[in-house]
Design an enzyme around this catalytic site. Structure first.
Site, PDB file in Angstrom:
ATOM      1  N   GLN A 107       0.813  -1.231   0.000  1.00 46.35           N
ATOM      2  CA  GLN A 107       0.000   0.000   0.000  1.00 46.35           C
ATOM      3  C   GLN A 107       0.843   1.277   0.000  1.00 46.35           C
ATOM      4  O   GLN A 107       0.328   2.352  -0.269  1.00 46.35           O
ATOM      5  CB  GLN A 107      -0.941   0.004   1.210  1.00 46.35           C
ATOM      6  CG  GLN A 107      -2.090  -0.965   1.074  1.00 46.35           C
ATOM      7  CD  GLN A 107      -3.108  -0.562   0.002  1.00 46.35           C
ATOM      8  OE1 GLN A 107      -3.221   0.606  -0.377  1.00 46.35           O
ATOM      9  NE2 GLN A 107      -3.839  -1.539  -0.495  1.00 46.35           N
ATOM     10  N   SER A 145       3.313  -4.217  -5.356  1.00 45.98           N
ATOM     11  CA  SER A 145       2.383  -4.655  -6.403  1.00 45.98           C
ATOM     12  C   SER A 145       2.049  -3.482  -7.318  1.00 45.98           C
ATOM     13  O   SER A 145       1.672  -2.405  -6.846  1.00 45.98           O
ATOM     14  CB  SER A 145       1.109  -5.173  -5.726  1.00 45.98           C
ATOM     15  OG  SER A 145       0.159  -5.523  -6.691  1.00 45.98           O
ATOM     16  N   CYS A 175     -18.818  -8.357   3.156  1.00 46.07           N
ATOM     17  CA  CYS A 175     -19.551  -9.607   3.342  1.00 46.07           C
ATOM     18  C   CYS A 175     -18.875 -10.674   2.500  1.00 46.07           C
ATOM     19  O   CYS A 175     -19.177 -10.840   1.337  1.00 46.07           O
ATOM     20  CB  CYS A 175     -20.976  -9.401   2.882  1.00 46.07           C
ATOM     21  SG  CYS A 175     -21.991 -10.842   2.992  1.00 46.07           S
TER      22      CYS A 175
HETATM   23  N1  PLP Z   1      -0.911  -6.729   0.691  1.00 49.29           N
HETATM   24  C1  PLP Z   1      -1.656  -5.619   0.878  1.00 49.29           C
HETATM   25  C2  PLP Z   1      -1.355  -4.738   2.052  1.00 49.29           C
HETATM   26  C3  PLP Z   1      -2.676  -5.306  -0.011  1.00 49.29           C
HETATM   27  O1  PLP Z   1      -3.409  -4.206   0.192  1.00 49.29           O
HETATM   28  C4  PLP Z   1      -2.934  -6.168  -1.111  1.00 49.29           C
HETATM   29  C5  PLP Z   1      -4.039  -5.901  -2.042  1.00 49.29           C
HETATM   30  O2  PLP Z   1      -5.100  -5.451  -1.658  1.00 49.29           O
HETATM   31  C6  PLP Z   1      -2.112  -7.300  -1.274  1.00 49.29           C
HETATM   32  C7  PLP Z   1      -1.114  -7.547  -0.360  1.00 49.29           C
HETATM   33  C8  PLP Z   1      -2.298  -8.236  -2.428  1.00 49.29           C
HETATM   34  O3  PLP Z   1      -1.834  -7.641  -3.598  1.00 49.29           O
HETATM   35  P1  PLP Z   1      -2.237  -8.223  -5.052  1.00 49.29           P
HETATM   36  O4  PLP Z   1      -3.641  -7.800  -5.310  1.00 49.29           O
HETATM   37  O5  PLP Z   1      -1.258  -7.595  -5.993  1.00 49.29           O
HETATM   38  O6  PLP Z   1      -2.079  -9.706  -4.973  1.00 49.29           O
END
Ligand code: PLP
Length: 398
Positions: free
Chosen positions: A189, A209, A335
């Site tokens: 994030q 990501s 949900c």
């Molecule tokens: N870690 C965190 C803190 C995330 O917010 C997210 C996605 O919402 C992920 C991991 C997973 O990432 P990805 O959607 O690229 O698999």
């Protein structure tokens, strides 16, 4: 109808420059980076350029160290945040289980870490879940107390995806280094939004990501500090120096690289712009809607994150009503699989179930304007008033 997208923590639109840069790698520059002919080498060059762009985003001196055979090699491309987290946890767990089978995480980690730990528990690993305070902060001293001679890994997220709280990663890493325990941080994030320097943070592994910062979906990276003992995640061809087999997702990787470069350029100005909008939105909601509280830390929080609990209403009902007015947000009490379980993050910061159910997350992004914020502040209070007027809890509250 006006459309206002305030769910950037879920995903962001790919930047037009990202899309443009990716396009040739689907068709005319389609080579396999492992092929030795010119088609392959063209794709290889693109992948390696992206590796340098990722390295730079997280504070590694890409070019200089590349010549010295150095730190760009510490970047491994993956299919996204989930894979990076799974790779880090399972990779370290299985490579170091002869030393011990104890892993420490926080109670507010993303499901990509939590579920991975559930998997590891079934394989004999012991997991300690550290509590957080009312703002969602992990106390580094709690990390210190939890470490035993069997601990092989600590994994604490850099910033929480629901409440936006930023964790004291550098302080925690001082402890993990003292104790010679590996330290992973899920920076999904925060990457692309705030400056990251893996050396200053002192982490051994870091996940990011692309789709969280205007890159494409399905591609990410794991930083693995040189010398970290890690089992390969996918077995097959020897791609990614044997750490992660499978032909590289070249267009995705190119998109990730460009997203990193754009993020670096825009980070400072965009961060300041969003902080002002974020604070106006928080203040507006708290001022206009009684019995509303902010979740997460007031200042140690992501520049784009607003998370509030609105008493006597369900988060889902607010979301549906906002959606009808063109506003996209999210709630911590999603949900999932038919059960109405409140968010583990909101419960961990001490909210009672009924208040955790009435929470709303609005996450801002590059297209968000002051006009959008004013629109939300115009539309949200009457929605809450309407929902409260139908709530027996609200009527009988005194
Ligand atoms: N870690 C965190 C803190 C995330 O917010 C997210 C996605 O919402 C992920 C991991 C997973 O990432 P990805 O959607 O690229 O698999």
């Amino acid at each position: 109808m006006k459309k206002v997208y305030l769910d950037h923590a879920a995903t962001t639109p790919a930047h037009p420059e990202v899309v443009l840069a990716m396009q040739p790698y689907f068709s005319e520059k389609f080579g396999n980076p492992s092929s030795i002919h010119a088609f392959g080498q063209e794709a290889r060059a693109a992948v390696e350029k992206a590796r340098e762009q990722v390295a730079r985003l997280i504070g590694l001196p890409a070019e200089a160290s590349a010549k010295a055979g150095g730190s760009v090699e510490e970047i491994v491309f993956t299919s996204g945040g989930t894979e990076s987290d799974n790779f880090a946890l399972e990779g370290v767990a299985f490579a170091n289980e002869n030393k011990g089978k104890h892993i420490i995480i926080s109670k507010i980690e993303h499901h990509a870490v939590l579920e991975c730990c559930e998997f590891l528990k079934k394989r004999g690993f012991e997991i300690t879940y550290l509590p957080v305070d009312q703002y969602g902060l992990v106390d580094p001293q709690e990390v210190k107390k939890a470490i035993t001679d069997k601990t092989i890994l600590v994994s604490i997220m850099h910033a929480n995806n629901e409440i936006g709280t930023i964790e004291p990663i550098a302080e925690i890493s001082k402890i993990t280094r003292e104790k010679s325990v590996y330290f992973h941080t899920d920076a999904v994030q925060i990457a692309g939004h705030l400056p990251i320097n893996v050396k200053d943070l002192g982490v051994d592994l870091l996940s990011l990501s692309a789709h969280k910062f205007y890159g494409p979906k399905g591609v990410g990276a794991l930083y693995v500090k040189k010398g970290t003992r890690l089992v390969s995640f996918l077995h097959g061809g020897g791609q990614e120096k044997g750490k992660r087999a499978s032909t590289e997702n070249v267009p995705g990787i190119v998109g990730l690289g460009v997203a990193c470069e754009l993020a670096q350029k825009m980070m400072a100005t965009e961060g300041s712009r969003l902080r002002v909008l974020r604070d106006n939105l928080i203040k507006g909601i708290l001022d206009k809607i009684p019995e509303t509280t902010l979740n997460g830390h007031p200042t140690l929080r992501l520049p784009n994150n607003v998370n509030v609990s609105i008493k006597y209403v369900e988060g889902e009902s607010i979301l549906l009503n906002l959606d009808q007015q063109g506003i996209a947000g999210s709630t911590g009490s999603a949900c999932t699989s038919g059960s109405l379980e409140p968010s583990h993050v909101l419960l961990a910061i001490g909210l009672p179930h009924e208040i955790a159910h009435g929470s709303l997350r609005l996450t801002l992004g590059s297209a968000t304007t002051e006009d959008d914020i004013n629109y939300v502040l115009e539309v949200l209070p009457p929605i809450v008033e309407k929902l409260r007027s139908m709530s027996p809890l609200y009527k009988g509250r005194k």
